[in-house]
Motif scaffolding. Structure first.
Motif, PDB file in Angstrom:
ATOM      1  N   GLY A  24       0.813  -1.204   0.000  1.00 45.64           N
ATOM      2  CA  GLY A  24       0.000   0.000   0.000  1.00 45.64           C
ATOM      3  C   GLY A  24       0.842   1.247   0.000  1.00 45.64           C
ATOM      4  O   GLY A  24       0.573   2.196  -0.744  1.00 45.64           O
ATOM      5  N   ILE A  25       1.873   1.255   0.821  1.00 43.95           N
ATOM      6  CA  ILE A  25       2.755   2.434   0.845  1.00 43.95           C
ATOM      7  C   ILE A  25       3.401   2.617  -0.521  1.00 43.95           C
ATOM      8  O   ILE A  25       3.454   3.711  -1.062  1.00 43.95           O
ATOM      9  CB  ILE A  25       3.802   2.274   1.964  1.00 43.95           C
ATOM     10  N   GLY A  26       3.875   1.488  -1.060  1.00 43.14           N
ATOM     11  CA  GLY A  26       4.225   1.475  -2.470  1.00 43.14           C
ATOM     12  C   GLY A  26       5.518   2.166  -2.875  1.00 43.14           C
ATOM     13  O   GLY A  26       5.834   2.197  -4.062  1.00 43.14           O
ATOM     14  N   SER A  27       6.256   2.754  -1.930  1.00 40.80           N
ATOM     15  CA  SER A  27       7.533   3.370  -2.312  1.00 40.80           C
ATOM     16  C   SER A  27       8.532   2.270  -2.640  1.00 40.80           C
ATOM     17  O   SER A  27       8.302   1.104  -2.345  1.00 40.80           O
ATOM     18  CB  SER A  27       8.051   4.226  -1.164  1.00 40.80           C
ATOM     19  N   GLU A  28       9.638   2.673  -3.225  1.00 44.50           N
ATOM     20  CA  GLU A  28      10.624   1.672  -3.618  1.00 44.50           C
ATOM     21  C   GLU A  28      11.138   0.928  -2.391  1.00 44.50           C
ATOM     22  O   GLU A  28      11.255  -0.298  -2.397  1.00 44.50           O
ATOM     23  CB  GLU A  28      11.774   2.366  -4.353  1.00 44.50           C
TER      24      GLU A  28
END
Lengths: 138, 780, 115, 503
Positions: free
Chosen positions: B314-318
């Protein structure tokens, strides 16, 4: 039920009704009548007979099992159609032959006539089957 | 090749029963060969993957439905595939020792490998519907495996619950897939990746996300669907290890990761996926506090771990995705170990209650070693794989915001607690009542220790040398999720920084929490709400049964006349609806040409009908019916239908004879219905009659097209050689009707004959082979 | 007659429906009989009534001159009559047999096979 | 070649007539019955190939031009259903050899079965509405007798409801036919379609629509849609299982076939009213049927209610009214008949093994009868629509069709119902196969073996093989279904095949 009058009447009536039923069948193509009415008429004769004399006597007079009568009737109706299938025509296509009967004029014979006879036999057989069965349960 | 790997495992599944009969107690070892070989094969793909070679293959399956057998093995797929085949091989070996030869182990392996193949299918499928097919097959095999010990009712109930929860999620997800396919114009995942922009802009985007999330969340036991997973612990331990810790429950995670390039990156995604993940992460840990059964403890910690994974996606950052991949692998390794260890402990000691267990370190040294390694990894002790994963998770949450970080720490803290309780305490703390264990414990057989040792060893080894993973696996997996090439460098030690301090703090607090575990447990037990989601599930099943039997009693009550009323009212209703839409239109012109004898016949028919209704005697009613029939026949006669009239007269007479013959045996009438019901029936009857009257008016008055009859009139004599046109129609123009009609008669004759003459002899039928016939009805 | 017959048909339907809704099996049979009369008369009427000669070509003529009755519905009704005769016969036998095995004429007593 | 279109009607008739002529030789009848069914299947496959390669076929019976004589028409939809009749006919004919007792066999079981097939095939083939009525009656009469044959109390009670409600349906049908003839002066379906299309005006459309509701009622009763289905659960579980399997596969399907036929060809004047109504009925049929099934504890009754619920799906395809939706409906009908008949045949084996159909008393079949369990699982999961079974593809295509048209409500209902279907299949599995039971041990007959009981098992294997064929061969199979859907949505093709081009 089995009064003498009825028995006597029925004994006279049966051949008459049978004859009349064949007459109805044969004239059906040109005048009111036909296989249904003919078959019903024939069956009515036997129905009266069986009410008067009992179904076993009626069966004996009839000689043939009404169930087989149904089969024969259906087969006849069916094969009048099948014939044309063999002649590379669609099922139930009418095929007619003209017979010359000399002075009597000419008679037209066609597969629809056979079909109608099949109808006659089936209706006859069915009605008899039903009436005999209903009578015999009692 | 990829497709063959899937097919081969399916083949193995179906061959498993005969193979097991052949190899007897060694079957676990033999059957593990294929998954092991596949693991090696998947490993051999990794170097190519690092160079950017992605294996893919596609066959057309159904042009019309848009189905293809499309398979693709990128980094993400292979990360999962390695878990599936690797842990699968170890579980296969382990199960051989765990079950021995007492149970029908062939069937167990059948479904185990069936599951393995389906799971491989899920991660390799490059087509949404294909993925869905395999997805549902994993649900099916999970059902069969949870219910493996099907003599126990709890096992069956748990299996059904798992199937219903994941199955309903799957159905919802299917709708989402279909919509996604429509919006994206394709179901091929590799093509869909390129159309993420368009999908996110579509008005259906929100619907698609919600539908697909429900599917993923049910499968991966996310709140509020998490409740099935602890119940699924009714499964034999090898199954819990494999399906409900290491692989199947991660299918949802896989799907989210897979679709994140298409669906991710929006606020909805962040809050729905990240939020639910975080809630699940904390909730799983909290719910574990009151548990004492090792497997249930592990199940709740699995829920918590799945929550972390989902949160990371969900946060989805690298960084978050990197944390996800690492956590996925680390969790698979340590949780798999701990489940296997639990199975061994259960197997050897006869109990899984952590309060009863203790001091097993001496008695089961190898098992204890594996368990300890795994527990340390789970707790996040530096140099272990779990530590590395947690570091990245903290880092990602830290960047995402304080709230995320607090939740992440809380979740990790609770997991430290569980790790100590399940993985350490039973072995290294003194057992309170060692002598009272149901069995005298000793070390498990070799087949049951090899798994924990290998997986535990990997938990340490990969944690200490993460470099070997970075370019060959983690980078490709990350690239697959990010939709672009990503280069990753992993190190075991990041030096001393804020995150490390946080990790140490977590560990410390976890130890403290463990020290006061009994108090925590008491508090947690007090919190336990009397109705959980599990109860809700049970209530809704009960409610479903109640609704179903209520509805069935309401509709299928057995009273013929109410069936008739329903049908008549329904048909009259829809027809009247149609007539009202017509609204009268141009009413036909009515001719008033009427002759008195015709009217007389009409009145006779109606009166005779009324007589038939009102007559108190059967014979009177039959006679009246016959009179009505004669009346109808007279009408035929008057209006130019002598054939009809003749037939009707004859048939009517015969019918009366038949009625009399049959009624001879039937009882007389009795007035059975009360006045109110009769009034209601009269109303229904009159309304129906009116409708039909109107219809006949309309149909006889309006003629949209003239009749085709002229053809018969013209051709009867020249072409069909007959003058009685009705008869010609019957035997020639429409001979087929007549053929059918005499067939009906023939059947009726046969039917009357059979019905009246055939009496099935109940006793001989019962004694013979036939027990088919309606028992309930037939016996009384 | 175009006004009267539709009313007759409607009444026959109404009476048939009323009889079908009775609890007695025998009344049900009578209802079925009325229903078939109603249907046959409906076909006859809906096709259009002609108070004229039968569709039979006289022996002396080559063709039939209008007005005459429409032969097609007659053929249809004939088929329907015969079929309903068969059906009625079967229904009678069924009723007899049902009465013998259930020992009542009351349809409300025949509901063991429903849910 | 066209003239052989009559064969699917003639072969069962001929078989039945031969059996009648040999009425006193039931042993011989059995083999005639089985061979007749085999020949029917071969002819059906030939017909399917013919129609697939050469488009819609028509033949004018008696060589009278349409619309005056009776036309037989075979489009893909008809041909597919005839194949279905052939497949089920053969399976049931073999299954009946041992499972139907010799008393029934000597009182006309086989001829009746073939009369039934004749009626069914006739209904699928005919292009004339009155002729359709006649075939309906043939089929019904045969089913009446098959249902009542044996005369047990349960059969009698079921048969009375079945007969009465179906006769009501026939009466409605007949009335509708009479009214239709009065309005349009013709009975040939293609001719009706052409005439109604050419005379489209608001008042005549409205009256035709009102009339179409009578047809909906008549066919709806046969198809067992909501709320006209009562006859089905009351009667279907009473005769021998072989009969139930045949009924379940074919009878309601004839009703659905007729609905689809007339509501794609003739009654397309007022789609807002008719087809919306169809969608509503479809949803209600699905729900009430499946809830009925959930409430049951007797295997055959449970399956009977599923017949109703599954009828909703093809209706949904019809209500959606696109080529795609109809293709899905066609595929669905084929699939569900196979699955349902298979399940009934399996229930027969279960009943034989355990002497009961009551789920409460059944149990332990998974342990003892692994093969039976496997076969059940395939059929049950197919019915529930679990992938990759035929049921899944059927559902998938319907869902697709519905979502494209934005019919979200019916899609949601259909998915929910398929979950409940899964639920009740699992219930059977749980109770009959998984659960261990101590009761009825002595009544059970133990193992069933393929060598000894081939006539019981071979038909089930055959049907399961066909299910697997249409599942994994979805590519070519659905291609045919898609063509059938397109044909249904292009009435002019049908009209041209019947009326155009002369003889």
């Amino acid at each position: 039920m089995t009064s003498l009058i009825l028995r006597t009447m029925v004994r006279l009536l049966l051949p008459l009704l049978l004859l009349f039923s064949v007459f109805l069948l044969l004239r059906g193509h040109n005048e009111p009548g036909g296989g249904f009415v003919g078959g019903l008429m024939a069956a009515t004769g036997f129905a009266l007979f069986s009410i008067a004399f009992g179904s076993s006597t009626a069966r004996r007079i009839l000689q043939i099992d009404p169930l087989v009568l149904i089969g024969v009737g259906l087969l006849l109706a069916l094969s009048s159609g099948l014939m044309t299938l063999l002649l590379e025509q669609p099922f139930l296509t009418g095929v007619w032959y003209k017979l010359s009967l000399g002075a009597l004029g000419k008679l037209e014979l066609g597969t629809p006539l056979f079909f109608d006879i099949g109808v006659y036999l089936t209706v006859w057989g069915v009605t008899l089957t039903i009436i005999f069965a209903l009578e015999e349960v009692g | 090749m990829i497709i063959f790997s899937v097919l081969a495992v399916f083949g193995l599944a179906f061959l498993a029963p005969p193979l097991c009969r052949l190899t007897k107690e060694k079957s676990g070892w033999w059957l593990a060969i294929l998954p092991l070989a596949l693991t090696v094969y998947f490993l051999s793909l990794l170097p190519g993957l690092a160079r950017g070679q992605i294996q893919s293959i596609s066959y057309l399956w159904s042009q019309e439905l848009g189905l293809t057998f499309a398979f693709r093995a990128d980094g993400l797929s292979l990360a999962f595939a390695l878990l599936i085949s690797g842990i699968g091989a170890l579980v296969a070996v382990y199960a051989g020792g765990y079950f021995g030869t007492k149970v029908p182990i062939g069937r167990f392996y059948l479904w185990l490998f069936f599951f393995m193949a389906s799971m491989l299918g899920v991660v390799f499928a490059d087509h949404l519907i294909l993925l869905f097919i395999f997805w549902e097959l994993t649900s099916l095999s999970s059902f069969m495996l949870i219910g493996f010990e099907h003599d126990r009712e709890e096992a069956r109930a748990a299996a059904i619950q798992a199937l219903l929860v994941t199955g309903s999620g799957g159905l919802v997800m299917l709708a989402g897939f279909v919509l996604l396919g429509q919006v994206g114009q394709t179901w091929e995942l590799s093509t869909l990746f390129l159309r993420g922009e368009g999908v996110r802009a579509s008005p259906l985007y929100l619907a698609i996300v919600i539908l697909i999330l429900i599917g993923a969340f049910t499968k991966s036991a996310q709140f509020p669907f998490h409740f099935w997973l602890p119940n699924a612990m009714q499964a034999p331990t090898p199954v819990s290890t494999y399906l409900h810790a290491a692989t199947m429950v991660k299918a949802g995670v896989y799907l989210l990761a897979r679709l994140s390039p298409v669906l991710g990156g929006s606020p909805i995604w962040l809050w729905a996926v990240g939020g639910i993940g975080a809630v699940t992460m904390v909730l799983g840990g909290v719910l574990a506090l009151s548990q004492t059964d090792m497997k249930r403890l592990l199940a709740y910690s699995t829920i918590s771990a799945l929550g972390s994974l989902v949160m990371a996606i969900g946060i989805g950052s690298e960084t978050a995705l990197k944390a996800m991949v690492l956590f996925l692998l680390a969790h698979g390794l340590y949780k798999g170990t701990l489940f296997l260890v639990t199975g061994s402990v259960d197997h050897e000691c006869g109990t899984r209650d952590v309060r009863e267990l203790g001091g097993l370190g001496r008695l089961m040294p190898y098992t204890a070693l594996g368990s300890t390694l795994a527990a340390l990894s789970m707790a996040g002790v530096p140099l272990f794989f779990g530590f590395l994963a947690k570091e990245y998770l903290y880092e990602a949450s830290y960047k995402a915001g304080a709230l995320w970080l607090i939740l992440a720490v809380l979740g990790a803290l609770l997991n430290v607690w569980i790790a100590l309780r399940v993985g350490i305490a039973p072995f290294w703390l003194a057992g309170s009542k060692e002598a009272e264990l149901p069995k005298k414990p000793h070390e498990a057989p070799w087949s049951m220790t090899v798994g924990p040792l290998i997986l535990g060893g990997l938990s340490l080894g990969l944690g200490a040398y993460p470099q070997i993973l970075s370019s060959v696996l983690v980078s490709p997996a990350l690239s697959a999720m990010a939709g672009k090439a990503v280069e990753v460098k992993l190190k075991a030690w990041h030096g001393i920084n804020d995150i490390l301090l946080l990790s140490l703090l977590t560990l410390g607090l976890g130890v403290v929490a463990f020290a006061i575990r009994n108090d925590l447990q008491r508090i947690a037990e007090q919190w336990t709400v009397p109705w959980g989601l599990d109860t809700l599930y049970r209530r809704s099943i009960d409610g479903l049964f109640r609704l179903a039997s209520f509805q069935t009693r309401l509709l299928q009550h057995g009273y013929l006349r109410y069936y008739l009323i329903t049908i008549v009212v329904a048909v009259v209703g829809i027809t009247a609806g149609g007539l009202i839409r017509w609204g009268g239109g141009a009413l036909p012109h009515l001719s008033l040409d009427l002759r008195f004898y015709e009217l007389g016949i009409a009145i006779i028919i109606v009166l005779a009908g009324g007589m038939a209704i009102l007559s108190r005697s059967r014979l009177g009613a039959v006679a009246a019916l016959g009179v009505a029939g004669y009346g109808v026949a007279s009408i035929y006669l008057l209006f130019g239908a002598p054939d009809l009239a003749m037939t009707q007269f004859l048939i009517e007479s015969l019918t009366v004879i038949l009625f009399v013959l049959a009624f001879y045996h039937l009882p007389n009438f009795a007035q059975l219905t009360p006045r109110r019901e009769r009034l209601r029936d009269v109303i229904i009857a009159i309304v129906t009659g009116c409708l039909m009257t109107i219809f006949v008016f309309v149909a006889s008055g309006i003629q949209i097209h003239p009749s085709i009859s002229q053809f018969f009139v013209e051709n009867a004599l020249p072409l069909a050689h007959g003058r009685n046109i009705v008869n010609v129609i019957l035997v020639d123009f429409r001979g087929l009707d007549t053929l059918g009609e005499i067939t009906v008669l023939a059947i009726a004759g046969l039917g009357v004959f059979a019905l009246l003459k055939l009496r099935i002899d109940q006793r001989s039928a019962r004694a013979g082979k036939t027990t088919q016939t309606g028992r309930k009805g037939g016996d009384q | 007659m175009e006004i009267v017959l539709p009313v007759v048909i409607g009444s026959l339907y109404a009476m048939a429906i009323y009889m079908l809704l009775r609890r007695s099996l025998v009344k049900l049979l009578i209802g079925l009989g009325l229903l078939s009369h109603a249907s046959n008369l409906l076909i006859f009427t809906a096709a259009g009534l002609t108070r004229s000669k039968a569709p039979v070509i006289p022996l002396a003529a080559d063709q039939l001159r209008p007005p005459h009755a429409d032969p097609l519905p007659q053929a249809l009704i004939l088929t329907a009559i015969v079929i309903s005769f068969g059906v009625t016969a079967f229904a009678l036998a069924l009723a007899y047999r049902a009465y013998r095995s259930v020992n009542t004429d009351d349809l409300d007593q025949m509901k063991t096979t429903d849910a | 070649m066209n003239r052989y279109l009559i064969l699917p009607i003639l072969i069962p008739l001929l078989t039945a007539v031969l059996c009648l002529l040999l009425f006193r030789k039931p042993k011989l009848q059995r083999w005639i019955g089985v061979s007749g069914a085999g020949v029917l299947l071969v002819v059906a496959l030939w017909l399917l190939l013919l129609v697939r390669n050469q488009g819609i076929q028509a033949v004018q019976i008696g060589n009278w031009p349409a619309p005056f004589g009776i036309t037989l028409v075979a489009d893909l939809f008809s041909a597919i259903l005839i194949v279905l009749a052939g497949v089920l006919g053969l399976a049931v004919a073999v299954y009946s050899l041992e499972s139907v007792d010799s008393q029934r066999q000597s009182f006309g079981y086989y001829p009746l079965m073939h009369f039934l097939l004749m009626g069914v095939c006739g209904a699928f083939l005919t292009g004339d509405l009155f002729n359709l009525y006649v075939w309906f009656e043939v089929m019904l009469m045969a089913s009446f007798v098959l249902l009542a044959l044996g005369g047990e109390r349960g059969q009698m009670e079921g048969a009375i409801k079945y007969v009465t409600l179906n006769l009501l349906s026939s009466a409605i049908f007949l009335a509708a036919l009479g009214l239709l003839y009065g309005l349009a002066g013709t009975l040939n379906m293609a001719d009706l379609a052409r005439k109604f299309a050419s005379s489209a005006s608001a008042p005549s459309n409205a009256i035709v629509t009102a009339l179409s509701m009578l047809f909906l009622g008549a066919f709806g009763i046969k198809a067992a849609i909501f709320p006209l289905f009562f006859w089905l659960p009351a009667s279907y579980h009473t005769p021998p299982v072989a009969v139930t399997a045949l009924f379940s596969g074919l009878l309601t399907k004839v009703g659905v076939y007729s609905l689809i036929r007339v509501f794609t060809l003739i009654f397309i004047q007022d789609l807002d009213y008719t087809h919306t109504l169809l969608l509503v009925i479809a949803g209600l049929t699905m729900i009430t049927g499946v809830l009925g099934a959930v409430a049951q504890n007797e295997m055959r009754r449970l399956l009977s209610f599923h017949i109703i619920s599954q009828i909703g799906y093809p209706l949904m395809g019809l209500g959606i009214f696109t080529a795609w939706g109809l293709a899905a409906a066609v595929y669905f009908i084929f699939h569900v008949s196979l699955a349902k008949s298979t399940l009934f045949l399996i229930s027969g084996v279960v009943g034989r093994l355990r002497g009961t159909f009551d789920l409460k008393k059944l149990g332990g079949l998974y342990k003892g009868q692994g093969w039976l369990a496997t076969l059940f699982l395939v059929a049950a999961l197919s019915l529930a629509g679990l992938p990759p079974s035929s049921g899944f593809f059927a559902k998938l295509s319907l869902v697709q069709a519905g979502l494209v048209q934005g019919q979200f409500a019916i899609v949601a209902v259909s998915l929910g119902v398929s979950l409940l279907t899964l639920f009740s299949m699992i219930k059977i599995w749980n109770e009959a196969f998984w659960k261990q039971t101590s009761e009825l041990k002595e009544e059970s007959e133990g193992e069933i073996s393929l060598q000894k009981d081939w006539s019981w098992l071979a038909p089930i294997l055959f049907l399961v093989a066909v299910i697997l064929l249409i599942s994994f061969g979805i590519g070519p199979v659905f291609q045919i279904a898609a063509q059938a859907g397109q044909q249904l949505m292009s009435p002019q093709l049908y009209i041209q095949a019947v009326l155009g081009g002369g003889r």
